[in-house]
Design a protein around this motif. Sequence first.
Motif, PDB file in Angstrom:
ATOM      1  N   VAL A  53       1.475   1.674  18.694  1.00  0.00           N
ATOM      2  CA  VAL A  53       2.835   1.167  18.881  1.00  0.00           C
ATOM      3  C   VAL A  53       3.411   0.916  17.494  1.00  0.00           C
ATOM      4  CG1 VAL A  53       4.249  -0.671  19.862  1.00  0.00           C
ATOM      5  CG2 VAL A  53       2.169   0.074  21.058  1.00  0.00           C
ATOM      6  N   LEU A  54       4.446   1.664  17.131  1.00  0.00           N
ATOM      7  CA  LEU A  54       4.995   1.532  15.772  1.00  0.00           C
ATOM      8  C   LEU A  54       5.749   0.212  15.622  1.00  0.00           C
ATOM      9  CD1 LEU A  54       6.346   5.108  14.933  1.00  0.00           C
ATOM     10  CD2 LEU A  54       4.008   4.234  15.005  1.00  0.00           C
ATOM     11  N   LEU A  55       5.378  -0.531  14.584  1.00  0.00           N
ATOM     12  CA  LEU A  55       6.058  -1.796  14.286  1.00  0.00           C
ATOM     13  C   LEU A  55       6.930  -1.665  13.042  1.00  0.00           C
ATOM     14  CD1 LEU A  55       3.135  -4.263  15.021  1.00  0.00           C
ATOM     15  CD2 LEU A  55       4.966  -3.498  16.549  1.00  0.00           C
ATOM     16  N   ALA A  56       6.792  -0.555  12.342  1.00  0.00           N
ATOM     17  CA  ALA A  56       7.669  -0.237  11.212  1.00  0.00           C
ATOM     18  C   ALA A  56       7.997   1.242  11.340  1.00  0.00           C
ATOM     19  CB  ALA A  56       6.961  -0.518   9.890  1.00  0.00           C
ATOM     20  N   LEU A 110       8.287   1.324   1.459  1.00  0.00           N
ATOM     21  CA  LEU A 110       8.310   1.078   2.896  1.00  0.00           C
ATOM     22  C   LEU A 110       6.909   0.950   3.461  1.00  0.00           C
ATOM     23  CD1 LEU A 110      10.810   3.993   3.559  1.00  0.00           C
ATOM     24  CD2 LEU A 110      11.413   1.573   3.281  1.00  0.00           C
ATOM     25  N   PRO A 111       6.510  -0.241   3.896  1.00  0.00           N
ATOM     26  CA  PRO A 111       5.178  -0.392   4.483  1.00  0.00           C
ATOM     27  C   PRO A 111       5.137   0.258   5.861  1.00  0.00           C
ATOM     28  CG  PRO A 111       6.375  -2.451   4.641  1.00  0.00           C
ATOM     29  CD  PRO A 111       7.268  -1.486   3.923  1.00  0.00           C
ATOM     30  N   ARG A 112       3.950   0.496   6.347  1.00  0.00           N
ATOM     31  CA  ARG A 112       3.781   0.970   7.716  1.00  0.00           C
ATOM     32  C   ARG A 112       2.944  -0.035   8.472  1.00  0.00           C
ATOM     33  NH1 ARG A 112       0.393   5.408   7.963  1.00  0.00           N
ATOM     34  NH2 ARG A 112       0.677   5.188  10.191  1.00  0.00           N
ATOM     35  N   SER A 113       3.242  -0.176   9.727  1.00  0.00           N
ATOM     36  CA  SER A 113       2.501  -1.136  10.533  1.00  0.00           C
ATOM     37  C   SER A 113       2.514  -0.680  11.976  1.00  0.00           C
ATOM     38  CB  SER A 113       3.164  -2.515  10.389  1.00  0.00           C
ATOM     39  OG  SER A 113       2.483  -3.456  11.179  1.00  0.00           O
TER      40      SER A 113
END
Lengths: 313, 313
Positions: free
Chosen positions: B172-175, B260-263
């Motif tokens: 589930v993409l949070l960023a 840009l972080p990824r989470s």
Amino acid sequence: MFTAELVADPYPSRCNTEPEILPRLDPVTYSRWHPGAPVSKAQLSTFDRDGFLVLDDVFDAEEVAFMQREAGALLGDPRGLETETVITEPGGREVRSIFAIHRQNQCMARLAADSRLAGVAYFLLDDDVYLHQSRLNYKPGFHGKEFYWHSDFETWHVEDGMPRMRALSISVLLAENTFNNGPLMLIPGSHRSYLSCLGETPEDHYKMSLKRQDYGVPDELSLAELVYEHGIDAPTGKPGSVVIFDCNVMHGSNGNITPLPRSNAFFVYNAVSNRLAHPYGVDKPRPDFIASRQPEPITPVAGRLHGQAPQWP
Amino acid sequence: MFTAELVADPYPSRCNTEPEILPRLDPVTYSRWHPGAPVSKAQLSTFDRDGFLVLDDVFDAEEVAFMQREAGALLGDPRGLETETVITEPGGREVRSIFAIHRQNQCMARLAADSRLAGVAYFLLDDDVYLHQSRLNYKPGFHGKEFYWHSDFETWHVEDGMPRMRALSISVLLAENTFNNGPLMLIPGSHRSYLSCLGETPEDHYKMSLKRQDYGVPDELSLAELVYEHGIDAPTGKPGSVVIFDCNVMHGSNGNITPLPRSNAFFVYNAVSNRLAHPYGVDKPRPDFIASRQPEPITPVAGRLHGQAPQWP
């Protein structure tokens, strides 16, 4: 002529305790567009606005094959080259870059003078141009390392003594740039801001900085500001395409775990009137194979590239 | 029930001196499509063909904000969590993953059971499902490290004892995943090939492998073959989008120098009938917070996510 000693440095860096974003004081495009110019009016204004320009299919399939053969021979067997011009991957032996390729290979010398490159540089900078630097870059597949964000001009100014922003780079793609193989990323519009970096430069810094950048590194807050304002572009392109970018545009690239290597021939054209002075941040300038102190004007050569395949040993 | 001791291992790995590409012996989708199924017919066949499926905007803006707040609180202050479930960046202190989040956070427990995730897993695997693993992933900006190519199933089989390919992951993409911030890359179609890897697995390998993969690494030639045949996809997506991928699809990610972080929140659903046996390549299975040995069936929960913002200390 610009003399470093008489004028305050308009682009100070690595001499402050706080990073700073300073305005660009120089034009980006030095010519006005006119019919017969080597780029279209739209291309000229794209370059002016973004700080870079992508030209697709500049070289045809046969020319690309010729360049790839020459590049493959150089990268695969660099024994005949000047040792110091051959840069290996950090912690490895795979060749990552070969500098001063126009001095060491006929095909690359011809390519550097090609009117599709040198002619465009001449037009955009509106001056005689010479090669500040040339190199062949190879980023291997599977384990290609990232190259952190930087402005080339910052280094050329501080470590080489390039006075003003009147230079540009042209990258000729020799392998396909996809979204995924660690392509060149640029921050469009960032060429109008000069990021003054922290820290002093150690002696002979270039020996490490060609592999890994530790000084002249922009701070994260300024980078985030630039990206927030302008976004990031990562032009994809096939071999034979060309990316022209301003000396001060912020750029970098991610690592590459895909099997697809990246490779390009890279030429930095500087205006003869902007030839190197004493470095602005170090005592000893970098060696000539990285930053030429002989501003020999290039005469652009028209016509297609062609040549014999090199003899493999 | 499948018993490891009585049957020759259909998916051997880390026991040969040569890498090998073996065929998948199990289905990818275990259900036939029917009206009322939680995915469309086209989505089902995409998942079957590619080994992954992207669903945009599964969670709405309010749900995303809620998940982001919860995730931010966990990553920003992991002190209340079980120490061994918190994994830091190699050589750093920044949190990279938190395991067993469904056991440690109410929002994540509810998310794991959400019918938009668990219901789809139930349908695709046509069995009761349980959580083999859950985690919250955070890849920081500027210095995010790459994650090399791997099949999850290879590890789950060798190190955890997952018998067959009847499991899937949902991220589930949070960023936002962009082309440039080191997004998940997948080789579509690679889920039908099992890459048998070289080498034996050292004791307690998981302690390092969560940070950096050294065993269970596919060889470069096999990877190049897969990419040559199938290409690479790197789905982009906004927060609230979902990527569902088969347990054996080959995937990895490049590093990330962008700001840009990824989470993402990451859940592995395994069919209850496919619960863990004795590991196929090590004596001691990995701990429960990485690979659950309690196959408690999940009851999918319908409706939107909602909750109070956590109290910041």
